[in-house]
Structure formats: C-alpha cells, structure tokens
Design an enzyme around this catalytic site. Structure first.
Site, mmCIF file in Angstrom:
data_model
loop_
_atom_site.group_PDB
_atom_site.id
_atom_site.type_symbol
_atom_site.label_atom_id
_atom_site.label_comp_id
_atom_site.label_asym_id
_atom_site.label_seq_id
_atom_site.Cartn_x
_atom_site.Cartn_y
_atom_site.Cartn_z
ATOM 1 N N GLU A 225 22.343 -30.942 0.384
ATOM 2 C CA GLU A 225 23.278 -32.296 0.108
ATOM 3 C C GLU A 225 23.537 -32.496 -1.135
ATOM 4 O O GLU A 225 24.871 -32.706 -1.647
ATOM 5 C CB GLU A 225 22.924 -33.265 0.853
ATOM 6 C CG GLU A 225 22.842 -33.080 2.453
ATOM 7 C CD GLU A 225 22.479 -34.319 3.243
ATOM 8 O OE1 GLU A 225 23.680 -35.176 3.244
ATOM 9 O OE2 GLU A 225 21.502 -34.646 3.971
ATOM 10 N N HIS A 241 2.228 -15.737 9.044
ATOM 11 C CA HIS A 241 2.165 -15.255 10.305
ATOM 12 C C HIS A 241 3.587 -14.702 10.479
ATOM 13 O O HIS A 241 3.633 -14.070 11.655
ATOM 14 C CB HIS A 241 1.524 -16.236 11.728
ATOM 15 C CG HIS A 241 0.172 -16.371 11.413
ATOM 16 N ND1 HIS A 241 -0.870 -15.873 11.882
ATOM 17 C CD2 HIS A 241 -0.615 -17.258 10.535
ATOM 18 C CE1 HIS A 241 -2.124 -16.311 11.548
ATOM 19 N NE2 HIS A 241 -1.735 -17.634 10.792
ATOM 20 N N LYS A 335 32.688 -34.418 10.726
ATOM 21 C CA LYS A 335 32.675 -35.551 11.485
ATOM 22 C C LYS A 335 34.357 -35.887 11.794
ATOM 23 O O LYS A 335 34.558 -36.273 13.081
ATOM 24 C CB LYS A 335 32.301 -36.712 10.783
ATOM 25 C CG LYS A 335 30.677 -36.688 10.733
ATOM 26 C CD LYS A 335 30.115 -37.933 9.971
ATOM 27 C CE LYS A 335 28.664 -37.583 9.728
ATOM 28 N NZ LYS A 335 28.074 -38.755 8.995
#
Length: 340
Positions: A225, A241, A335
């Site tokens: 951001e 892993h 948005k």
C-alpha cells in the site's frame, strides 16, 4: 494527500496506544459471559489488529480468536460468540455484511469504527460502538484498531496483561522512532537502510508462527500500500515444507528477490535453526537478505517493534521509488467500480 501525511501518521503511532489506554468501556459489564470463541471481522488495515489479537490470545486466552475477512461468517458463530466488527471507515461492505449475519445469529457484537454505516446500524441495534478518531487512513490507524480490542478482552477477564504490555509498547515505539524518523541520516536509520536494499527488488518477508507472523503480514501489506510494490510473506516452520524449494527457477526472477527475516528471541529453538539453514540455502540465489530483531520485553512490544520498523521501511521505499505513499488510487478505483 501528501507524503508528509503518512510521515506524520507513522510518527504518532505510539500516541495511538497512549490514547487507547484512556478508554473506559462502560458497557463491559453487560458483555461478561462464558464465550466459546471470539471472531474479529474486518479487511485490510482494519483486520491486522485482529491478526495481532489472535497471536496475543494464543498465549493468554482459553478460547480461540478467529479473524474473518469475508462477506460471510463462520458456521460456528452464535450466541456464545463475542463478535468484533472492525471497520475504520465504517463503510467496508464485507464487514457490514458480516455484521448483519452475526446479528441474525445472536452473537454478542461490539463495533470498532470512526463512524459510517457500521456505527449507524450498531446504534439502531443497541450495540456498543468503540469510536476511534477519524481523519487517518485505515493502515495508519493500527494502534486504534488493535489496542481497544485487547483492552476490552482484559476488561472482560478473557486475557490478562494487555494494559501492561501496551504501556510498554508506547515506550518501546517512542524509543524506536528516534532512530527511524526522516531527520536521522541513513547510516544510523535502519528503516532507510532496509528501503535502500529493497529498491528494485521483490521483497519476501519471513516470520515465525505464533510470534512474528502478524508482523510479516503487516510488512507485506505496508509495502503493497505504501510503496505500491509487490511483496509476499510466509512463516516458519511451514515455509520449510514448500516455499524454500521455490528459489531455483526462473533464476533471473529469483535473483531479484530480497528476503527479510523477522526474528524474536522467543522463537522456538528449532525455528531459529531453520532460519539459519534457510538463509544459507538461499543466500547465493537471491538479491540479498536482512534480519530484523524485535525489541522490548512483552509480546506486544516485541511484535509492534517489528511492525513499526516495517512501516517506516515501506514509507522510505515509496520515497526511493518516487511515489507518494499516502493515497491508494487502485483501491479507490476498485471501490468505485463496485459501487456502480
């Protein structure tokens, strides 16, 4: 929004904790109950406090804390759930949806917001709202969006020690910022050094499970951001892993990766060894790596010391890239499109 805006937000983070310590939570007496679980629902900067609360509660609480980043809520949410609805603006559509569902399920709801639609709904429904100051961007309000959550749990006797740890947070972060703010020359400013190293690379942030994992996520999100740059994170021991194998090809891309390892003296001894071996495996393949040590005594002080260094590093990385760290134009555009 100017560059100075984010600089000021960062500088005054310790004061957010200090101000939160003054909150009273007069409604707490009505919320004491034998809860079976706690759910924190929120997104982005309004959710990171939930992640920190979850790892804090692992050591303190006898019931689980779950972070929900979705329109829908888990099936187990019900009358035995303490439900934190967190939205800095009060208008996050996923949080509003989750709030409505929690209300229908009969959960004990507390809202944390600076206002907006969430506050309106909560007031109409008779639900308490913990008001936090407006005028910030959500990612810069992490003190206000975490400390009250933990302090209320302490008031409800679900956790202990939150106030003491937050008081230490204030002091540790004030000490740290004395070495991080822009007036400190780069040779003595660890965050500026990190930003210089991260320039023109792809940051990979490694933390440890139950200790620095929320800080690793915070670093990743802040680089996204503030610096408008890709960044990724993983945690030990899980990354040994899977991810550790992914540093072979394409060699040109791997050579642009820069690994930041977040370390804490309370990391499991085997995790400490894993960090050493993992560093040795990748050091000839990636652009570079750096280790950042936590500071402070309590869990919250140590965790936020890591977060704060990352906050400043992301700010300086934006400046290195010639970017204003404060606005998030693509999120605003998204948005806007969703609102059509």
């Amino acid at each position: 929004m100017t560059v100075e805006k984010m600089r000021d937000y960062l500088y005054h983070l310790p004061e957010q904790f200090a101000e939160s310590l003054k909150m009273e939570f007069d409604f707490a007496g009505d919320y004491r109950s034998a809860y079976e679980n706690i759910v924190v629902t929120g997104l982005g900067g309004s959710a990171i406090g939930g992640d920190i609360l979850r790892t804090f509660a692992l050591q303190k609480a006898s019931i689980p804390v779950v972070v929900n980043r979705d329109y829908n809520i888990p099936a187990f949410v019900g009358e035995k759930t303490l439900f934190y609805a967190v939205s800095y603006s009060g208008n996050t559509e996923e949080t509003l949806s989750a709030y409505r569902q929690a209300r229908e399920r009969g959960a004990a709801i507390v809202c944390f917001s600076s206002g907006g639609e969430l506050e309106k709904m909560a007031r109409l429904d008779g639900k308490p709202v913990v008001k936090v100051p407006a005028g910030l961007v959500p990612r810069a309000a992490t003190g206000y969006l975490f400390a009250p959550l933990a302090l209320l749990l302490e008031k409800l006797e679900i956790v202990a020690g939150a106030r003491d740890e937050l008081e230490e947070c204030v002091q540790v972060l004030r000490d740290i910022r004395d070495s991080l703010h822009p007036e400190i020359e780069i040779e003595k400013n660890p965050a500026q050094k990190i930003a210089r190293e991260l320039k023109d690379s792809i940051p990979i942030i490694w933390g440890s499970s139950g200790i620095s994992e929320a800080a690793a996520l915070r670093w990743k999100a802040q680089i996204n951001e503030n610096a408008k740059s890709p960044a990724y994170y993983h945690i030990f021991p899980e990354l040994n892993h899977n991810e550790i194998v992914g540093f072979e090809v394409p060699a040109e891309l791997v050579s642009r990766l820069f690994v930041v390892i977040l370390k804490d003296r309370f990391d499991h001894e085997r995790v400490k060894r894993r960090m050493e071996i993992s560093r040795d495996i990748i050091k000839q393949r990636v652009k570079g790596f750096i280790e950042v040590e936590s500071r402070g005594e309590s869990f919250l002080a140590r965790l936020y010391s890591l977060c704060y260094t990352g906050d400043y590093a992301s700010f300086y990385l934006a400046l290195e890239n010639g970017i204003n760290p404060t606005p998030v134009a693509l999120i605003d555009y998204l948005k806007g499109e969703l609102a059509k």
